[in-house]
Design a protein around this motif. Structure first.
Motif, mmCIF file in Angstrom:
data_model
loop_
_atom_site.group_PDB
_atom_site.id
_atom_site.type_symbol
_atom_site.label_atom_id
_atom_site.label_comp_id
_atom_site.label_asym_id
_atom_site.label_seq_id
_atom_site.Cartn_x
_atom_site.Cartn_y
_atom_site.Cartn_z
ATOM 1 N N UNK A 37 0.785 -1.227 0.000
ATOM 2 C CA UNK A 37 0.000 0.000 0.000
ATOM 3 C C UNK A 37 0.819 1.279 0.000
ATOM 4 N N UNK A 38 2.121 1.160 0.070
ATOM 5 C CA UNK A 38 2.986 2.344 0.108
ATOM 6 C C UNK A 38 2.961 3.058 -1.239
ATOM 7 N N UNK A 39 2.863 4.364 -1.215
ATOM 8 C CA UNK A 39 2.865 5.141 -2.448
ATOM 9 C C UNK A 39 4.299 5.388 -2.911
ATOM 10 N N UNK A 40 4.448 5.564 -4.225
ATOM 11 C CA UNK A 40 5.777 5.831 -4.782
ATOM 12 C C UNK A 40 6.388 7.074 -4.153
ATOM 13 N N UNK A 41 5.570 8.052 -3.885
ATOM 14 C CA UNK A 41 6.057 9.309 -3.301
ATOM 15 C C UNK A 41 6.713 9.063 -1.945
ATOM 16 N N UNK A 45 10.656 9.521 -1.093
ATOM 17 C CA UNK A 45 11.066 10.354 0.032
ATOM 18 C C UNK A 45 12.177 9.697 0.831
ATOM 19 N N UNK A 46 12.089 8.373 0.984
ATOM 20 C CA UNK A 46 13.170 7.632 1.646
ATOM 21 C C UNK A 46 14.468 7.809 0.869
ATOM 22 N N UNK A 47 14.372 7.739 -0.458
ATOM 23 C CA UNK A 47 15.553 7.859 -1.306
ATOM 24 C C UNK A 47 16.158 9.248 -1.180
ATOM 25 N N UNK A 48 15.321 10.278 -1.222
ATOM 26 C CA UNK A 48 15.815 11.655 -1.115
ATOM 27 C C UNK A 48 16.490 11.886 0.227
#
Length: 54
Positions: A37-41, A45-48
């Motif tokens: 259910x996690x959104x790509x956004x 955000x984790x990546x950023x």
């Protein structure tokens, strides 16, 4: 799956191998953090956050 990548060269250059290793690390990072259910956004955000903290 093999049919999907038959167009790629069998002999890889050092640069191609380096890119493949980078992609492998990125996917491992995603697999560690993704949840149903996690959104790509949220995932990006984790990546950023990770790229700014290094």
């Amino acid at each position: 799956m093999m049919a999907l990548v038959t167009w790629q060269r069998a002999v890889k250059s050092p640069r191609e191998i380096e890119y493949m290793r980078m992609v492998e690390k990125m996917y491992a990072h995603i697999v560690e953090r993704i949840e149903p259910g996690m959104r790509k956004r949220a995932l990006s955000g984790h990546r950023e956050h990770r790229s700014h903290s290094q």
